[in-house]
Structures are given as C-alpha cells and as structure tokens.
Write an enzyme that holds these catalytic residues in place. Sequence first.
Site, PDB file in Angstrom:
ATOM      1  N   HIS A 103     -47.500 -53.411 -38.423  1.00 19.36           N
ATOM      2  CA  HIS A 103     -47.517 -53.413 -40.106  1.00 19.36           C
ATOM      3  C   HIS A 103     -46.513 -54.236 -40.569  1.00 19.36           C
ATOM      4  CE1 HIS A 103     -48.130 -51.276 -43.995  1.00 19.36           C
ATOM      5  NE2 HIS A 103     -46.829 -51.609 -44.121  1.00 19.36           N
ATOM      6  N   ASP A 115     -52.513 -47.545 -32.971  1.00 24.11           N
ATOM      7  CA  ASP A 115     -52.196 -49.053 -33.134  1.00 24.11           C
ATOM      8  C   ASP A 115     -53.095 -49.380 -34.409  1.00 24.11           C
ATOM      9  OD1 ASP A 115     -51.165 -51.653 -33.176  1.00 24.11           O
ATOM     10  OD2 ASP A 115     -52.090 -52.142 -31.114  1.00 24.11           O
ATOM     11  N   GLU A 169     -44.890 -49.873 -38.196  1.00 29.26           N
ATOM     12  CA  GLU A 169     -43.905 -50.702 -38.641  1.00 29.26           C
ATOM     13  C   GLU A 169     -42.369 -50.929 -37.885  1.00 29.26           C
ATOM     14  OE1 GLU A 169     -42.644 -51.602 -43.366  1.00 29.26           O
ATOM     15  OE2 GLU A 169     -42.936 -49.574 -42.779  1.00 29.26           O
TER      16      GLU A 169
END
Length: 638
Positions: A532, A580, A589
Amino acid sequence: MHSGNNWGGSFEIINGAESTTEDERSRNMEWDRGALHSQQHYHNLDETQQSWLLYPQETKKKKYVDLGCIVCSTKAFKWTLYSLLIAFVVIALPTIIAKTLPKHKSHPPPPDNYTIALHKALLFFNAQKSGKLPKNNGIPWRGDSGLQDGNDTDFKGGLVGGYYDAGDNVKFHFPMAFTMTMLSWSLIEYNHKYEAIGEYSHMRDLIKWGTDYLLLTFNSSATRIDKIYCQVGGSLNGSTTPDDHYCWERPEDMDYRRPSIFVTAGPDLAGEMAAALAAASIVFRDNDAYSKRLVKAAATVFAFAREPGRRRTYSQGQPYIEPFYNSTGYFDEYMWGATWLYYATGNVSYISLATNPGIPKNSKAFYMIPDLSVLSWDNKLPAAMLLLTRYRIFLSPGYPYEDMLQMYHNVTDLTMCSYLQQFHVFNWTKGGMIQLNHGKPQPLQFVANAAFLASLFVDYLNATGVPGFNCGPTFVSLNDLRSFATSQLIAQLDLINLGISALIQIDYILGKNPMNMSYIVGYGTKFPRNVHHRGASIPHDNKRYSCTGGWKWRDSRNPNPNTITGAMVGGPDRFDNFHDVRTNFNYTEPTLAGNAGLVAALVSLTSSGGIGIDKNAIFSAVPPLYPQSPPPPPPWKP
C-alpha cells in the site's frame, strides 16, 4: 767422547769426581740419552731443515680491504658478503617473489541474514524522502517532490524536505521525530557495526535529512518559541475533497492543497523533537557547529514543552491528526527528552528532571500496566527507563539519583520479563509472534521495537559481565532474552535454559512464520508484492496520473511496478494470516516508525560488524560525577 758434538768440547762424564763449585757440578751432570739421540738426529738434517728449527717461522701478514671510511680484513669482508648473500636468498628473495605473484585476497565471511535485511531496510528511507533529492538517492522511480510545502507559513524557506510517513504523502512530524531518535540511538550504540558493514555514512545522511527538516518546523535560532508546525498535508475522514488520502498520486505529481498545521501547545511533540535533536547532536559530535546548533534547538523546543500554559497533547482537537497519530500523554516524553538532553549537554537540571518522582508518577511508569511496557511512537516509557538504566549500570552516579534509577532498573527488568512467553503477560500467535498490540492491526512495528530493547538490554548486561536477571524467583539468562529478540525477527523457539518463547521475533518478520514469507519487501524470495504505497504502485513512465486517475493502480491486482525495497509492512493478523492486498493498508502499509524499530533491532542482532555496544560515546558530554583528584604538588625546590 761423541763424534756428533757440533758445539765443541767434550761430552765425557766424570764419575765419582767431587766438584767443589756449582759450575763444576753443572758441567759434570749426566746427560739424557734421548736428548743426545736428538742431537745426533739433528746433525743429519740439511741446512734448510735446520733453519726451520733454529729460527722462528715468520708470521704471514694479513690482507686488508680499504673501503674508504672503513678498513677491514679480507677475511671479514668475505664473510660479510657471504652473510648478505645468504640473507638475500633466505629473506629478501622470497619476499620479492611473494610481492610479484598475483594476490589472492581471502574473502571476508558472508554477511548474516540480519545484515542483508538491514541494507535493504535502510533503503526504505531513501524512498520516503520529500523535497529536492540528491543525485545519489538510489531510488530510480523517485524524484523531487513537495517543493511547495510550507508556502502557507511565515517561515522563510517553507517546510521543504523531511520524509513522507507511509504509503500516503503526509508528513507527520511526531512519528518522524521518533524515527530520527531511534535511528540516532542505534547509531550511537552500534556505530562500529554500521562502519563494518558500510552503512555508517548512509545512516548519518538519513538522520541529517530528518533533523535538517525538524529544524525548519519552529524558530530554531530563538531561545523561546510560541508554536511548532506538526504536520504537512493530511486528510479528513470521509472527505471527498482532493487530499492526501482521497487522491492516489505519486508525490512528484501532487496538485492538491497541502495545509501546514501548527500547534501552540504540545509537550509530547516538543519533547520528542527535543529527544531527536539531542540524540542527533551526539551522532554529529565530529561536526561541532552542526552539533551545537542541534543542542541549542533541542533546548529551545524542550523549554516550550515545559511551559505550564502549554501542557496538553498536541493532537487534542486536531481533526487532521487525531485519527492517525493521536497522543495519549506527554510525561513519557518529558522523561525521554530530558534524558537525551542530559546525555547531549551534561546539564544536571535534565537528569534531575528525568529522575524527579513526579515524572514516573504522572506517567504511571511504576504501575506495571502491560501496555506501558510496549515501545511505540506514542509511548516512550520503556525506552526512557532503559536509557536511564544504562546510566546506572555504567556510571553508578549514586546520590541523589540512585533511588529513582534503581526503580527504573527494576521496571526495566520486569518489562523484559513481560516479553517472555512463559510469564503469560501477552498473548502469542500459534506461529510464534507476540501480540503486543492485543491482536490489533499492524503488529510488526511493536514487535521490532521490543526486539531492539531486549537485544540492547542484553548488550548492556554483557558489557558489565552480568549473566542475567531475575523475573520473580526465576533467573533468566541473557541467552534467553537474546533468543526472544531473534525469534521475533524467526518464530517460537525453545530457549536454552527455560524452554520459553524467544524475545521479539525478528526471524518471524524475516520469514520463519506460518506464511513462510518475509514481511520485508525485497528480502527473500517470497515477500509482499502489493504494498500500500502510492509511489511504488504507479508506473514510473513519464506520465502524470490525476487525483482519481491513479485509482486504477490502487485497485489493480497486479504487483507494484516499483519495488519499495526494505519496507516492512503492517504484518499478519492474530491468526498469523496475511493478505497481500494493496487496498488493505492494515496488512500491507509500511511506516517510518516501524522501519526505524526494524533497523535498530537488525543492527543490534547482526554479528557481521562485531558484537556489543559502544559504552562511552553516549556519555561524552556527561561531566565527572565526583570531584576530580587535585593536581600533584609542584616539585620541591630548595
């Protein structure tokens, strides 16, 4: 008579005759027949042979060699030449041959896994840089960005630089300052390791990039300030206005409004910034001007933190901050910032504050609340008490600090005990990860921080020859604690003495987990591919994608086109499962603060650059604790 008498006279012996004088007695003595026989034999020698016997043989003259300033015999000269020739053959000739032969350098031992991961983890910070990037930044898909940041401030030069916090493009100064403190701390303790693995200059560059920016966030040249900028950019929850969360753009393409947010109160923010600047001043002691600038700025911002009228958390009433980096208190930052300022300046007013009974009382440091033993960007208590325990272990300052320092030391021991599975303070996943945030999302940053504290505490005790510590009636060896640190970077381990799970799981992070994957991008063969992260997920193809035009890359199921090497993602859930998926930031993230703890843990565990800590560098500004011995008296003169 003997006819062989060549001397004349008679050899006749007169027997029985009485000599009346000594002369006559001597002439009438009886001769030795052997002597007479020799005389007879001598008579038969030729003239030359007789000369050998009758005349002394002439000594043969020695020959000499005149070397100008030295005269020596020919024999000595020859022996000297022979000796030099032998020395040349035995010593010089093999040396010359060895020098002329091709050199085959012995290869150093390969770096261990922690060193390999450390090299990668540091690159994450290069990928997070904001501002005008240096040519050697090393991330080909990153470029200059945020060059207009801070244009809405009254500070000359604005707020250009620093680091983006995570997968968005916000600059949160509170966790950024914590990141710089952690990086500086690890470099101070393990500078020899960073030098050995070739990362020392890189680390200093990363720290200076951060501290240069922090100096822009307040009037660092003043002695008294009335505000601090705490954030650039941000978002309101549920907003559909273009901002850092609504838009999915590379930082180089940002075209929406990025407000600069300041606060006029915030001991937590100011205390953490003081810690970051003070710690960095120790790192840059070899740059006297810059180090002094950092110390002065740290003292200024800490004075802001201590002003009575400014004592409320920096995030209070801040809708751009509270949902993301909400602070729960500031007395831990008082202890943390004061300790670093004492180490940076030697000013006893700071150690007096750090050991003031009111600080642990208001921070609840002695309440043994499990959550307060977990180091994070919000809670500095376990780190601050470990730093003060270091002071007690190595310098033993005694009165008036000893009582409080001993209590900090005791709580530090109990904090380490809480990390061990056998004491059941925290839950553990079946795969061996300690749940320091009680199963909530993004657990790995807490795991990495605890691994660092545990490994560092082991090195402190090792440096003093202490074999372990007590958890109640149970003795815990340093091997047990170190094993915990490594396991959380592997999974659950049975420890040498107690059969407990190992201290905070770096090996779990590196891939020894039920998913059999590394949670550090680029490390190993299986790692997250859909991180992310705006910059990593949008192609670097010289095309500009608008605020909403980037959504297709956010929502794509294809792996990121750019690899953000070294990023540690949020991590698995409480069942050791990991998804994922780019849009699920709880799993994928990365953050500045998380990677800072990872770097610190990795360098503490690597053996590639040696073992142990630098005991004295952190104390270089601390004055002698006792009166120095008087100088010796002058020599007596009569």
